[in-house]
Write an enzyme that holds these catalytic residues in place. Structure first.
Site, PDB file in Angstrom:
ATOM      1  N   SER A  14     -18.305 -32.332   4.009  1.00  0.00           N
ATOM      2  CA  SER A  14     -18.186 -33.578   4.775  1.00  0.00           C
ATOM      3  C   SER A  14     -16.753 -34.101   4.816  1.00  0.00           C
ATOM      4  O   SER A  14     -16.383 -34.834   5.720  1.00  0.00           O
ATOM      5  CB  SER A  14     -19.143 -34.649   4.240  1.00  0.00           C
ATOM      6  OG  SER A  14     -18.848 -34.946   2.909  1.00  0.00           O
ATOM      7  N   ARG A  15     -15.954 -33.744   3.842  1.00  0.00           N
ATOM      8  CA  ARG A  15     -14.557 -34.217   3.863  1.00  0.00           C
ATOM      9  C   ARG A  15     -13.677 -33.288   3.043  1.00  0.00           C
ATOM     10  O   ARG A  15     -14.153 -32.299   2.487  1.00  0.00           O
ATOM     11  CB  ARG A  15     -14.477 -35.658   3.328  1.00  0.00           C
ATOM     12  CG  ARG A  15     -15.001 -35.802   1.910  1.00  0.00           C
ATOM     13  CD  ARG A  15     -15.494 -37.229   1.644  1.00  0.00           C
ATOM     14  NE  ARG A  15     -16.225 -37.272   0.391  1.00  0.00           N
ATOM     15  CZ  ARG A  15     -15.756 -37.802  -0.738  1.00  0.00           C
ATOM     16  NH1 ARG A  15     -14.566 -38.347  -0.771  1.00  0.00           N
ATOM     17  NH2 ARG A  15     -16.478 -37.796  -1.848  1.00  0.00           N
ATOM     18  N   THR A  37     -24.246 -34.243   0.693  1.00  0.00           N
ATOM     19  CA  THR A  37     -25.330 -34.730  -0.163  1.00  0.00           C
ATOM     20  C   THR A  37     -26.227 -35.739   0.543  1.00  0.00           C
ATOM     21  O   THR A  37     -27.339 -35.991   0.102  1.00  0.00           O
ATOM     22  CB  THR A  37     -24.767 -35.376  -1.445  1.00  0.00           C
ATOM     23  OG1 THR A  37     -23.792 -36.342  -1.057  1.00  0.00           O
ATOM     24  CG2 THR A  37     -24.139 -34.331  -2.344  1.00  0.00           C
ATOM     25  N   VAL A  63     -27.791 -30.445  -4.426  1.00  0.00           N
ATOM     26  CA  VAL A  63     -27.902 -29.209  -5.210  1.00  0.00           C
ATOM     27  C   VAL A  63     -28.727 -29.361  -6.481  1.00  0.00           C
ATOM     28  O   VAL A  63     -29.248 -28.384  -7.006  1.00  0.00           O
ATOM     29  CB  VAL A  63     -26.513 -28.635  -5.592  1.00  0.00           C
ATOM     30  CG1 VAL A  63     -25.810 -28.095  -4.375  1.00  0.00           C
ATOM     31  CG2 VAL A  63     -25.686 -29.660  -6.329  1.00  0.00           C
ATOM     32  N   ASN A  89     -17.962 -24.592  -2.295  1.00  0.00           N
ATOM     33  CA  ASN A  89     -16.875 -25.562  -2.397  1.00  0.00           C
ATOM     34  C   ASN A  89     -17.297 -26.867  -3.063  1.00  0.00           C
ATOM     35  O   ASN A  89     -16.482 -27.537  -3.683  1.00  0.00           O
ATOM     36  CB  ASN A  89     -16.331 -25.838  -0.990  1.00  0.00           C
ATOM     37  CG  ASN A  89     -15.424 -27.051  -0.957  1.00  0.00           C
ATOM     38  OD1 ASN A  89     -14.297 -27.004  -1.450  1.00  0.00           O
ATOM     39  ND2 ASN A  89     -15.934 -28.157  -0.420  1.00  0.00           N
ATOM     40  N   TYR A 154     -14.906 -30.335 -16.369  1.00  0.00           N
ATOM     41  CA  TYR A 154     -14.525 -29.809 -15.055  1.00  0.00           C
ATOM     42  C   TYR A 154     -13.802 -28.464 -15.192  1.00  0.00           C
ATOM     43  O   TYR A 154     -14.111 -27.492 -14.486  1.00  0.00           O
ATOM     44  CB  TYR A 154     -13.627 -30.841 -14.359  1.00  0.00           C
ATOM     45  CG  TYR A 154     -13.230 -30.510 -12.944  1.00  0.00           C
ATOM     46  CD1 TYR A 154     -14.113 -30.721 -11.887  1.00  0.00           C
ATOM     47  CD2 TYR A 154     -11.955 -30.028 -12.655  1.00  0.00           C
ATOM     48  CE1 TYR A 154     -13.730 -30.440 -10.579  1.00  0.00           C
ATOM     49  CE2 TYR A 154     -11.571 -29.747 -11.354  1.00  0.00           C
ATOM     50  CZ  TYR A 154     -12.461 -29.956 -10.317  1.00  0.00           C
ATOM     51  OH  TYR A 154     -12.075 -29.678  -9.029  1.00  0.00           O
ATOM     52  N   ALA A 157     -16.184 -25.602 -16.194  1.00  0.00           N
ATOM     53  CA  ALA A 157     -17.004 -25.126 -15.074  1.00  0.00           C
ATOM     54  C   ALA A 157     -16.159 -24.298 -14.104  1.00  0.00           C
ATOM     55  O   ALA A 157     -16.609 -23.276 -13.580  1.00  0.00           O
ATOM     56  CB  ALA A 157     -17.644 -26.299 -14.347  1.00  0.00           C
ATOM     57  N   LYS A 158     -14.917 -24.739 -13.864  1.00  0.00           N
ATOM     58  CA  LYS A 158     -14.047 -24.011 -12.937  1.00  0.00           C
ATOM     59  C   LYS A 158     -13.638 -22.665 -13.524  1.00  0.00           C
ATOM     60  O   LYS A 158     -13.578 -21.655 -12.816  1.00  0.00           O
ATOM     61  CB  LYS A 158     -12.818 -24.855 -12.580  1.00  0.00           C
ATOM     62  CG  LYS A 158     -13.136 -26.093 -11.732  1.00  0.00           C
ATOM     63  CD  LYS A 158     -13.798 -25.705 -10.414  1.00  0.00           C
ATOM     64  CE  LYS A 158     -13.981 -26.880  -9.464  1.00  0.00           C
ATOM     65  NZ  LYS A 158     -14.739 -26.499  -8.253  1.00  0.00           N
TER      66      LYS A 158
END
Lengths: 247, 79
Positions: A14-15, A37, A63, A89, A154, A157-158
């Site tokens: 969306s952005r 979402t 998700v 993404n 973060y 997870a990445k």
């Protein structure tokens, strides 16, 4: 580079970076399905694709809802055909010092940034195996490689995406499917606009090119990895960070 | 119309790229026909399509020979 006749799925479109990716893949001729979402977000995706004269539309994807990823892939396959390009993404941040971090901040990151990558990849592979062609591009982050205070969740997870990318690349390479990651550095988006100016200035000092990246810089890298031009690249991470980190 | 055995053997031969004459009832996909684990997953996908059925993962894992595939399809095909 052309993705004419192919269906591309971009989550979190969306952005920001996701929007730039969706538009770029659309310009290469793909039919793009972007997720958001909320329904308003999905409608906004449909609107910007239409405004740009590109094929595709937005769909709502939460998700963390059970079975949502599988249902989304089934729906796209029914409406638009088999998915040839998947760009994982979608992502969120829940920054906190580890000593202050709450379980829900940790869990939210894993549930949103990591688990759907597994679920969506699994769901799209069937179609890609049959087609003997597929592209999965996972959007990681420079902090998965460098670490960053306040982002243990973060960055964990990445960093996990790097291992996932390599293992899956080995699993399905023989079927003409490539799996790669793009690790953005400090990109000018809503996510980074919230940072204090002082912190931003300091970050820019560490970037060899001396400026923030644009969402388009990431979109260009993803478009390359999604194309036939990158057919011999798999299991790799393309760092797009202006020289902030060099591996 | 070919029978189930012939259809299964044809799919096995196509998927694994072996001559149909090599595909015996007792042939093991991995040990005799040179399939790797991903090949067996794809083979199950192909069987599902040919016979328009869904083979659950826990059942699919038990199908390791041509005869087992024939038996599974014969037992589960909607008549």
């Amino acid at each position: 580079m052309s993705l004419e006749g192919k269906v591309a799925l971009v989550t979190g479109a969306s952005r920001g970076i996701g929007q730039a990716i969706a538009l770029e893949l659309g310009r290469l001729g793909a039919t793009v399905v972007g997720t958001a979402t909320s329904q308003e977000g999905a409608d906004a995706i449909t609107a910007y694709l239409q405004a740009a004269g590109l094929k595709g539309h937005g769909l709502r994807l939460q998700v963390t809802e059970d079975g949502a990823c599988e249902a989304l892939v089934s729906q796209i396959e029914k409406d638009s055909g088999a998915i040839a390009v998947l760009v994982n993404n979608a992502g969120i941040t829940r920054d906190n010092l580890l000593m202050r971090m709450k379980d829900d901040e940790w869990d939210a990151i894993m549930a949103t940034n990591l688990k759907p990558v597994y679920q969506l990849s699994k769901a799209v592979i069937r179609g890609m195996m049959k087609a003997r062609w597929g592209r999965i591009v996972n959007i990681a982050s420079v902090v998965g490689a460098t670490g960053n205070p306040g982002q243990t969740n973060y960055s964990a997870a990445k960093a996990a995406l790097f291992g996932f990318t390599k293992s899956l690349a080995r699993e399905i390479g023989s079927r003409g499917i490539t799996v790669n990651a793009v690790a953005p550095g400090f990109i000018d988006t809503d996510m980074t606009r919230g940072l204090p100016d002082e912190q931003k200035a300091k970050l820019v000092e560490s970037i060899a090119l001396g400026r923030l990246g644009a969402a388009q810089d990431i979109a260009d890298a993803v478009a390359f990895l999604s194309s036939d031009k990158a057919g011999y690249i798999t299991g790799n991470t393309l760092h797009v960070n202006g020289g902030m980190y060099m591996n | 119309m070919e029978n189930i055995e012939q259809r299964v053997k044809k799919i096995v031969a196509e998927q694994l790229g072996v001559p149909e004459t090599d595909v015996k009832n007792e042939s093991s996909f991995v040990n005799d026909l040179g399939a790797d684990s991903l090949d067996t997953v794809e083979l199950v996908m192909a069987l599902e399509e040919e016979f328009e059925c869904e083979i659950p993962d826990e059942e699919a894992e038990k199908i390791t020979t041509v005869q087992q595939a024939i038996d599974y399809v014969s037992g589960h095909l909607s008549k």
